[in-house]
Every structure is written in structure tokens, then in C-alpha cells.
Design a protein around this motif. Sequence first.
Motif, PDB file in Angstrom:
ATOM      1  N   THR A 281       0.865  -1.069  -0.005  1.00  0.00           N
ATOM      2  CA  THR A 281      -0.082  -0.022  -0.055  1.00  0.00           C
ATOM      3  C   THR A 281       1.041   1.288  -0.009  1.00  0.00           C
ATOM      4  O   THR A 281       1.948   1.192  -0.630  1.00  0.00           O
ATOM      5  N   GLY A 282       0.410   2.223   0.567  1.00  0.00           N
ATOM      6  CA  GLY A 282       1.201   3.504   0.733  1.00  0.00           C
ATOM      7  C   GLY A 282       1.214   4.379  -0.289  1.00  0.00           C
ATOM      8  O   GLY A 282       0.030   4.570  -1.015  1.00  0.00           O
ATOM      9  N   SER A 283       2.243   5.337  -0.527  1.00  0.00           N
ATOM     10  CA  SER A 283       2.302   6.399  -1.412  1.00  0.00           C
ATOM     11  C   SER A 283       2.212   5.805  -2.815  1.00  0.00           C
ATOM     12  O   SER A 283       2.508   4.923  -3.263  1.00  0.00           O
ATOM     13  N   ALA A 284       1.446   6.857  -3.809  1.00  0.00           N
ATOM     14  CA  ALA A 284       1.370   6.587  -5.156  1.00  0.00           C
ATOM     15  C   ALA A 284       2.426   7.285  -5.823  1.00  0.00           C
ATOM     16  O   ALA A 284       2.683   6.825  -6.941  1.00  0.00           O
ATOM     17  N   PHE A 285       3.364   8.241  -5.030  1.00  0.00           N
ATOM     18  CA  PHE A 285       4.562   8.673  -5.642  1.00  0.00           C
ATOM     19  C   PHE A 285       5.787   7.837  -5.626  1.00  0.00           C
ATOM     20  O   PHE A 285       5.713   6.946  -4.757  1.00  0.00           O
ATOM     21  N   ILE A 286       6.634   7.996  -6.443  1.00  0.00           N
ATOM     22  CA  ILE A 286       7.798   7.043  -6.267  1.00  0.00           C
ATOM     23  C   ILE A 286       8.890   7.908  -5.539  1.00  0.00           C
ATOM     24  O   ILE A 286       9.348   7.099  -4.704  1.00  0.00           O
TER      25      ILE A 286
END
Length: 340
Positions: A105-110
Motif C-alpha cells: 500500500t502506501g504512497s502513489a509517488f515514487i
Amino acid sequence: MLATSQLLAQTTDSLFFAPRDFNFVKSRDPWLTGTNTAGLTRYQAANISAAELSLAHRRGGFVNYDESPNAWSASALVESFYRLSPSVVVYGKMNYDIFSGKEMTGSAFIDTSRKPFDLAEDSLTNAGKKHRDTYHLVGAIGWDIWKGISLGGKLDFTATNLAKYKDLRHKTKYMNLEASASVYAPLGKSLALGTGYTYRRNTESLIFSVYGTSDKVYNSFINYGPWMGEVERFSGEGLTSGSEETPLLDEYHMGNIQLSWDIIPNLMAYGAFSYGYRKGYYGRPSAYSIIYMQHNSHLVDYQFQLQWKHNDQAHHLDINYEEENLRNYSNTYRSQINSS
């Protein structure tokens, strides 16, 4: 499980008689790894290259919310210092990295460092597989034009793709380009001064999608700070748009200065100071699209190193200080469609 293979050029330095370690040679002079690439002309050793392959498997349940309990990664790296002529030294690096993790899960950003905000999943119930590919290329040159006075230039390019394979799905594209120009000048026998300018631009584009049933609600958490923000429901619009890619753009302009002092033959003090301005936005700047947020900041960075070296050993004390005062502004908008 971790497997690593490294191949080093098997030439021998005049200072010692064992095959050289690339990282050791690179760290013997802070000018070789700093922002001022004109300092590459200080490189006095023989040409050296390194190639590395690595494969890792990580498995375990005690992980952070944005990590995977079952992940594979592999990378290939080539790096080199090469003297083309008595006055020209070049540096090059190529790196490819691949990552695949389950139940993530977590952030959609790299790249989540120093972001003006974050877009993360609001729960751990929709964990899925994530896959990432990263390509990194670096090229730098230092040219001694007259009695040690040198000019330098550098290009650093990174491209990354990331995708999540379970609703709420997202595709992320990241690009970072950094270009710099610099000057280096020796001042007598013990002092050296350098200065330079760096321009950096990076974009990270997001697009979200749902392939499953439309009756399930998917929420994203807009994190403005230490987990303070608001929840946005996925509807195909807004910050988690599913209709088009939404870019987060950053531009940096930075100036820097460096100074080194050879206190005694084997003891050197090195200091570097940089100051920059950053601005950017999230959205698309046009009459038919929305800029959701705009941000700007001032950056200060200071580095100090005290190094002692002798033949096949080197010891150094490092002090680093970084500061950024970032302001992020959220725009209020209303979408309206008329008969035209």
C-alpha cells in the motif's frame, strides 16, 4: 537472501599493491563526488571502472506501511573514472534497477522525499502487487584549461515507472534531469576554490483507475504534513484523477561554492555551501484544466569534511546541514460545463 557480484579493474595504484577498490579511490578526494565537476581534474590515479550485479529477496511480516513483506529486487551498475588526456577527466555511470513487491500500500509517488504533499491509501485493506523499473545515467567532464584552472559540466538523468496491480490502481512516471556547470581554481599550493550553477527539473505523473465493480468505495489520503490532511474519494476527478495523467512538477535553480585547504600534506579540510530556489505545481496549466496546488521554497545546504589519508587508508569526519522552508498553496476551484 542477497547475492552480489562486483568486477573491478585489476590495475594497481602506485601507492599500494592490492587491486583497488572503486569506492575507496572515489572517496579519497571530496572534489570527485561533490557538485563541482571541474574538480575532476584533481584525479591523479590510473583509470578505474567497476561493474556490479545484485539480486535480493526480502521476506518478513514486520514491515512499514509502505513496504512489502515479500519483495524481489535486482540491479546492474557500471561506473568509471577515465582520463582522456593530461587535461581532461571524465566520469560516467549507468544503473538499472527492477523491483517487485507483493501486498503493498502506501504512497502513489515514487520519490516521496521533500514532496509538498503526499497521496497515500487511507487503509491497508487494498494491498496489492507493485512493480518498478528505474534507469539512471550520469555523465561528467572536467577540463584543465590553464595552469589548474578548470571548467566542468554534468548531466544526471533518471527515469522510473511504477504500477500497482490492484484497485485502487495507479500508474506513476518519474523523470529527473539535472544539469550543472562549474569552475575550479587552485589558489597557491594549499588552497582551492570552486563555484557552479545547477538546474534541476523533475516531473512525477499519476493516473488512477479501477477495474473491479463500481459499487466499492476507494479513498486516498491527501497528506499535507505529519499525517495531517483530508480524505478524497475516487470519482475519476480531483487529485486522484482517472481521466488523464496529472503531473507534479518541480524546478530548482541552485548556486554553490566550494573551498578546500591542505592544512598539512596528509590532512585536508573541505567545505561546500549551496543556496537554491524551488517552485512547482500539481495539475495542468491551461484554460481547460486545473492547477490543484502550487508550491515554492528556499534551500540551504552546507557540507564540511575533515580528511586524513596516508597510502592505503583514509579517515574523514563529515558534517552536513540541510534546510528547506517549503510553502504549499491549495487552489479552490469549481467545475462547470455550459452549452458550449
